[in-house]
Design an enzyme around this catalytic site. Structure first.
Site, PDB file in Angstrom:
ATOM      1  N   ARG A 130      25.445 -27.442 -16.914  1.00  0.00           N
ATOM      2  CA  ARG A 130      26.526 -26.440 -16.841  1.00  0.00           C
ATOM      3  C   ARG A 130      26.146 -25.183 -17.635  1.00  0.00           C
ATOM      4  O   ARG A 130      25.078 -25.121 -18.257  1.00  0.00           O
ATOM      5  CB  ARG A 130      27.841 -27.039 -17.337  1.00  0.00           C
ATOM      6  CG  ARG A 130      27.827 -27.331 -18.814  1.00  0.00           C
ATOM      7  CD  ARG A 130      29.221 -27.693 -19.295  1.00  0.00           C
ATOM      8  NE  ARG A 130      29.371 -27.293 -20.671  1.00  0.00           N
ATOM      9  CZ  ARG A 130      30.182 -27.866 -21.531  1.00  0.00           C
ATOM     10  NH1 ARG A 130      30.934 -28.863 -21.135  1.00  0.00           N
ATOM     11  NH2 ARG A 130      30.270 -27.437 -22.767  1.00  0.00           N
ATOM     12  N   ASP A 184      19.288 -37.439 -23.828  1.00  0.00           N
ATOM     13  CA  ASP A 184      19.817 -36.826 -25.049  1.00  0.00           C
ATOM     14  C   ASP A 184      18.614 -36.259 -25.819  1.00  0.00           C
ATOM     15  O   ASP A 184      17.764 -37.017 -26.295  1.00  0.00           O
ATOM     16  CB  ASP A 184      20.540 -37.903 -25.867  1.00  0.00           C
ATOM     17  CG  ASP A 184      21.133 -37.343 -27.149  1.00  0.00           C
ATOM     18  OD1 ASP A 184      20.766 -36.214 -27.542  1.00  0.00           O
ATOM     19  OD2 ASP A 184      21.958 -38.049 -27.754  1.00  0.00           O
ATOM     20  N   VAL A 185      18.573 -34.937 -25.935  1.00  0.00           N
ATOM     21  CA  VAL A 185      17.383 -34.306 -26.522  1.00  0.00           C
ATOM     22  C   VAL A 185      17.209 -34.621 -28.012  1.00  0.00           C
ATOM     23  O   VAL A 185      16.164 -34.351 -28.586  1.00  0.00           O
ATOM     24  CB  VAL A 185      17.369 -32.765 -26.312  1.00  0.00           C
ATOM     25  CG1 VAL A 185      17.309 -32.412 -24.841  1.00  0.00           C
ATOM     26  CG2 VAL A 185      18.537 -32.089 -27.004  1.00  0.00           C
ATOM     27  N   ASN A 225      17.270 -25.235 -23.628  1.00  0.00           N
ATOM     28  CA  ASN A 225      18.572 -24.561 -23.569  1.00  0.00           C
ATOM     29  C   ASN A 225      19.711 -25.383 -24.191  1.00  0.00           C
ATOM     30  O   ASN A 225      20.695 -24.806 -24.651  1.00  0.00           O
ATOM     31  CB  ASN A 225      18.875 -24.248 -22.090  1.00  0.00           C
ATOM     32  CG  ASN A 225      20.330 -23.927 -21.846  1.00  0.00           C
ATOM     33  OD1 ASN A 225      20.779 -22.811 -22.089  1.00  0.00           O
ATOM     34  ND2 ASN A 225      21.092 -24.917 -21.385  1.00  0.00           N
ATOM     35  N   TYR A 256      25.204 -23.531 -37.116  1.00  0.00           N
ATOM     36  CA  TYR A 256      24.691 -22.968 -35.858  1.00  0.00           C
ATOM     37  C   TYR A 256      23.647 -21.880 -36.149  1.00  0.00           C
ATOM     38  O   TYR A 256      22.564 -21.847 -35.553  1.00  0.00           O
ATOM     39  CB  TYR A 256      25.876 -22.397 -35.083  1.00  0.00           C
ATOM     40  CG  TYR A 256      25.552 -21.904 -33.695  1.00  0.00           C
ATOM     41  CD1 TYR A 256      25.413 -22.798 -32.628  1.00  0.00           C
ATOM     42  CD2 TYR A 256      25.394 -20.546 -33.434  1.00  0.00           C
ATOM     43  CE1 TYR A 256      25.129 -22.334 -31.354  1.00  0.00           C
ATOM     44  CE2 TYR A 256      25.112 -20.081 -32.164  1.00  0.00           C
ATOM     45  CZ  TYR A 256      24.983 -20.980 -31.125  1.00  0.00           C
ATOM     46  OH  TYR A 256      24.699 -20.529 -29.860  1.00  0.00           O
ATOM     47  N   ALA A 291      21.851 -21.436 -38.881  1.00  0.00           N
ATOM     48  CA  ALA A 291      20.615 -22.015 -39.446  1.00  0.00           C
ATOM     49  C   ALA A 291      19.773 -22.641 -38.340  1.00  0.00           C
ATOM     50  O   ALA A 291      18.542 -22.493 -38.316  1.00  0.00           O
ATOM     51  CB  ALA A 291      20.957 -23.049 -40.509  1.00  0.00           C
ATOM     52  N   ILE A 299      28.233 -14.700 -24.304  1.00  0.00           N
ATOM     53  CA  ILE A 299      28.099 -14.996 -22.874  1.00  0.00           C
ATOM     54  C   ILE A 299      29.288 -15.873 -22.463  1.00  0.00           C
ATOM     55  O   ILE A 299      29.622 -16.834 -23.174  1.00  0.00           O
ATOM     56  CB  ILE A 299      26.776 -15.759 -22.586  1.00  0.00           C
ATOM     57  CG1 ILE A 299      25.552 -15.052 -23.207  1.00  0.00           C
ATOM     58  CG2 ILE A 299      26.583 -15.964 -21.079  1.00  0.00           C
ATOM     59  CD1 ILE A 299      25.217 -13.682 -22.671  1.00  0.00           C
TER      60      ILE A 299
HETATM   61  P1  NDP Z   1      27.473 -25.147 -22.742  1.00  0.00           P
HETATM   62  O1  NDP Z   1      28.204 -25.931 -23.785  1.00  0.00           O
HETATM   63  O2  NDP Z   1      28.267 -24.519 -21.649  1.00  0.00           O
HETATM   64  O3  NDP Z   1      26.326 -26.043 -22.083  1.00  0.00           O
HETATM   65  C1  NDP Z   1      25.409 -26.760 -22.878  1.00  0.00           C
HETATM   66  C2  NDP Z   1      24.895 -27.949 -22.103  1.00  0.00           C
HETATM   67  O4  NDP Z   1      24.033 -28.705 -22.976  1.00  0.00           O
HETATM   68  C3  NDP Z   1      26.019 -28.903 -21.673  1.00  0.00           C
HETATM   69  O5  NDP Z   1      25.811 -29.354 -20.356  1.00  0.00           O
HETATM   70  C4  NDP Z   1      25.900 -30.020 -22.695  1.00  0.00           C
HETATM   71  O6  NDP Z   1      26.384 -31.267 -22.224  1.00  0.00           O
HETATM   72  C5  NDP Z   1      24.393 -30.074 -22.896  1.00  0.00           C
HETATM   73  N1  NDP Z   1      24.048 -30.814 -24.101  1.00  0.00           N
HETATM   74  C6  NDP Z   1      24.724 -30.862 -25.277  1.00  0.00           C
HETATM   75  N2  NDP Z   1      24.124 -31.694 -26.130  1.00  0.00           N
HETATM   76  C7  NDP Z   1      23.043 -32.203 -25.495  1.00  0.00           C
HETATM   77  C8  NDP Z   1      22.035 -33.129 -25.854  1.00  0.00           C
HETATM   78  N3  NDP Z   1      22.026 -33.728 -27.050  1.00  0.00           N
HETATM   79  N4  NDP Z   1      21.058 -33.426 -24.955  1.00  0.00           N
HETATM   80  C9  NDP Z   1      21.058 -32.842 -23.724  1.00  0.00           C
HETATM   81  N5  NDP Z   1      21.990 -31.969 -23.329  1.00  0.00           N
HETATM   82  C10 NDP Z   1      22.970 -31.637 -24.201  1.00  0.00           C
HETATM   83  O7  NDP Z   1      26.641 -24.043 -23.563  1.00  0.00           O
HETATM   84  P2  NDP Z   1      26.107 -22.612 -23.086  1.00  0.00           P
HETATM   85  O8  NDP Z   1      25.660 -22.682 -21.687  1.00  0.00           O
HETATM   86  O9  NDP Z   1      27.084 -21.593 -23.499  1.00  0.00           O
HETATM   87  O10 NDP Z   1      24.843 -22.428 -24.069  1.00  0.00           O
HETATM   88  C11 NDP Z   1      23.507 -22.739 -23.669  1.00  0.00           C
HETATM   89  C12 NDP Z   1      22.570 -22.327 -24.796  1.00  0.00           C
HETATM   90  O11 NDP Z   1      22.709 -20.934 -25.063  1.00  0.00           O
HETATM   91  C13 NDP Z   1      22.852 -23.046 -26.119  1.00  0.00           C
HETATM   92  O12 NDP Z   1      21.651 -23.336 -26.783  1.00  0.00           O
HETATM   93  C14 NDP Z   1      23.658 -22.024 -26.893  1.00  0.00           C
HETATM   94  O13 NDP Z   1      23.565 -22.214 -28.280  1.00  0.00           O
HETATM   95  C15 NDP Z   1      22.993 -20.736 -26.440  1.00  0.00           C
HETATM   96  N6  NDP Z   1      23.826 -19.564 -26.610  1.00  0.00           N
HETATM   97  C16 NDP Z   1      25.019 -19.437 -25.948  1.00  0.00           C
HETATM   98  C17 NDP Z   1      25.807 -18.319 -26.134  1.00  0.00           C
HETATM   99  C18 NDP Z   1      27.099 -18.109 -25.424  1.00  0.00           C
HETATM  100  O14 NDP Z   1      27.747 -17.078 -25.708  1.00  0.00           O
HETATM  101  N7  NDP Z   1      27.521 -18.975 -24.534  1.00  0.00           N
HETATM  102  C19 NDP Z   1      25.396 -17.245 -27.062  1.00  0.00           C
HETATM  103  C20 NDP Z   1      24.140 -17.490 -27.709  1.00  0.00           C
HETATM  104  C21 NDP Z   1      23.387 -18.600 -27.480  1.00  0.00           C
HETATM  105  P3  NDP Z   1      27.933 -31.711 -22.576  1.00  0.00           P
HETATM  106  O15 NDP Z   1      28.762 -30.502 -22.454  1.00  0.00           O
HETATM  107  O16 NDP Z   1      28.235 -32.754 -21.571  1.00  0.00           O
HETATM  108  O17 NDP Z   1      27.909 -32.196 -23.985  1.00  0.00           O
END
Ligand code: NDP
Length: 227
Positions: free
Chosen positions: A11, A47-48, A70, A135, A137, A168
């Site tokens: 997602r 799970d990463v 990501n 976050y 850090a 975003i």
């Molecule tokens: P979302 O929460 O919409 O999506 C993150 C996805 O990562 C989810 O599908 C989630 O699964 C999955 N996920 C969480 N934990 C794990 C894990 N341990 N192993 C595998 N998958 C995992 O986040 P965004 O799309 O908004 O963000 C994506 C990246 O961009 C992140 O690294 C975020 O920090 C970074 N970012 C985002 C910003 C924003 O404004 N949105 C700004 C700056 C950086 P589930 O939801 O089922 O737990």
């Protein structure tokens, strides 16, 4: 067909990256802990944070050409109220997850003398933020990690870069309180939130031949928030 693996690709930004790279002609592998609705991609529940699970899953996938680290989470809280678990969980997904996945695939890229790694950092890793010490850090760690890996593997034609998005519109940010969202919007010169597709567009460029001379960089994608 070149293979691109996207963590957290079920997602949000990751899903947009998967869709874009699929359209660019890559074979897509998605690792996520949630369910994935995307068609014509190979999906594995991974799970990463688990070094051993990542190694096992990587063995099943085989060599890849592109790794997009990501997957990321936030557990915001002022430091004095932050629980140890909130700290550990965020560092574990956002930083150790990047280490685990890079560790699992780097050898294959080095052997092939070709590869592209892009890590999702954040402007919060550059400027910090109240209530986001964990976050911030983790993302600052990702930026340092990116530069070190870029130096380690540049001679093998593998590049490693980071993207630092600002605000975003995704499920991660939709849950922010309204006053926080309004404050963000006021601080963005372009006056709006970015879209996951705009992040995907930069990734598409960074993994292309057009970006073959770019490595070790952190590129802000934030509507001018940090300059
Ligand atoms: P979302 O929460 O919409 O999506 C993150 C996805 O990562 C989810 O599908 C989630 O699964 C999955 N996920 C969480 N934990 C794990 C894990 N341990 N192993 C595998 N998958 C995992 O986040 P965004 O799309 O908004 O963000 C994506 C990246 O961009 C992140 O690294 C975020 O920090 C970074 N970012 C985002 C910003 C924003 O404004 N949105 C700004 C700056 C950086 P589930 O939801 O089922 O737990």
């Amino acid at each position: 067909m070149k293979v691109a693996l996207i963590t957290g690709g079920a997602r949000g930004i990751g899903k947009a990256i998967a869709e874009r790279l699929k359209n660019d002609g890559f074979k897509i592998v998605i690792w996520d802990v949630g369910e994935c609705e995307l068609k014509d991609v190979s999906f594995m529940k991974v799970d990463v944070t688990s070094f051993s699970d990542v190694k096992k899953a990587a063995k099943k996938v085989g060599d890849i050409d592109i790794l997009i680290n990501n997957a990321g989470i936030s557990r915001d809280q002022l430091l004095l109220r932050m629980k140890e678990g909130d700290w550990d969980k965020v560092i574990s997904v956002n930083l150790k997850g990047v280490f685990n996945c890079t560790h699992a695939f780097l050898h294959g890229m080095i052997k092939k003398r070709c590869g592209r790694i892009v890590n999702l950092a954040s402007i919060i890793g550059l400027i910090g933020n109240k209530g986001q010490s964990n976050y911030s850090a983790s993302k600052a760690g990702v930026i340092g990690f990116t530069k070190s890996i870029a130096r380690e593997v540049a001679s093998r034609n593998v590049t490693c870069n980071a993207i630092a998005p600002g605000y975003i519109a995704t499920e991660m940010t939709v849950k922010l309180p309204n006053e926080v969202k309004e404050a963000y919007l006021k601080s963005i010169p372009l006056g709006r939130a970015g879209t996951p597709e705009e992040v995907a567009s930069l990734i598409s460029f960074l993994i292309s031949d057009k970006a073959s001379y770019i490595t070790g960089q952190t590129i802000n994608l934030d509507g001018g928030m940090v300059m």
